[in-house]
Design a protein around this motif. Sequence first.
Motif, mmCIF file in Angstrom:
data_model
loop_
_atom_site.group_PDB
_atom_site.id
_atom_site.type_symbol
_atom_site.label_atom_id
_atom_site.label_comp_id
_atom_site.label_asym_id
_atom_site.label_seq_id
_atom_site.Cartn_x
_atom_site.Cartn_y
_atom_site.Cartn_z
ATOM 1 N N ILE A 160 12.000 -3.960 -20.355
ATOM 2 C CA ILE A 160 10.754 -3.272 -20.047
ATOM 3 C C ILE A 160 9.766 -4.314 -19.525
ATOM 4 O O ILE A 160 9.559 -5.357 -20.142
ATOM 5 C CB ILE A 160 10.189 -2.579 -21.296
ATOM 6 N N SER A 161 9.167 -4.040 -18.376
ATOM 7 C CA SER A 161 8.180 -4.949 -17.792
ATOM 8 C C SER A 161 7.181 -4.112 -17.000
ATOM 9 O O SER A 161 7.284 -2.882 -16.930
ATOM 10 C CB SER A 161 8.861 -5.975 -16.892
ATOM 11 N N ALA A 162 6.217 -4.777 -16.398
ATOM 12 C CA ALA A 162 5.231 -4.068 -15.590
ATOM 13 C C ALA A 162 5.893 -3.432 -14.366
ATOM 14 O O ALA A 162 5.516 -2.344 -13.938
ATOM 15 C CB ALA A 162 4.118 -5.009 -15.151
ATOM 16 N N PRO A 200 8.718 -0.007 -16.007
ATOM 17 C CA PRO A 200 8.106 0.476 -17.249
ATOM 18 C C PRO A 200 9.089 1.220 -18.135
ATOM 19 O O PRO A 200 10.228 1.501 -17.753
ATOM 20 C CB PRO A 200 6.997 1.404 -16.764
ATOM 21 N N ARG A 201 8.620 1.551 -19.339
ATOM 22 C CA ARG A 201 9.458 2.253 -20.308
ATOM 23 C C ARG A 201 9.852 3.622 -19.779
ATOM 24 O O ARG A 201 9.214 4.170 -18.891
ATOM 25 C CB ARG A 201 8.736 2.393 -21.634
#
Length: 137
Positions: free
Chosen positions: A123-125, A128-129
Amino acid sequence: MGSKSREGIYGGAVRAKEERAAEARKAADRLACEAWTARMLAFQGPAQPSPVLGDALNAGYRYLEVKCLGCDTHQTVALDIVRRPKSTPIHELERYMRCKLCSEQRGYPFKRSHLIAVRPTKISANDPRSTWWPGER
C-alpha cells in the motif's frame, strides 16, 4: 560412426513444452488469485477456498492486504517471509494476524483482522488500499 543422443534429438522439444507448462501454471495461479481477490472485495468473503501461498508467489502476488476491525487500519503483509509451508491456504493466515497498534494500546496481542486481497505491491500513495464496495471511503 556415432549416433545422435536422445538429448540432441528431443531436448529442444522437451524444454519448449516445460516452458509452456510453467507459463500455463503461472497464468492459472494468477487467475486464481484474481478470482479470490474479486470475491473478497465484492462479497467481503468468504475467504475459503483460497489459493495457497506458493500459487500466490508464483503469480507475482507478494503481499496480503489485511484490515484491523478494531482501529480500521489497512496493512500489507509480505507473503514471501511468512513462516508457513508453501502449501498453506491463504485463508488460514487470518488467525495469526495481529494488529500492532491495537496490541500496544491494550497491552496484549489483539487479533481482530480481516483478509482483504492479495496484491503485487505494498500500500502506497501511488497504489492505495483496496475498497470493499463502491460506497466505502
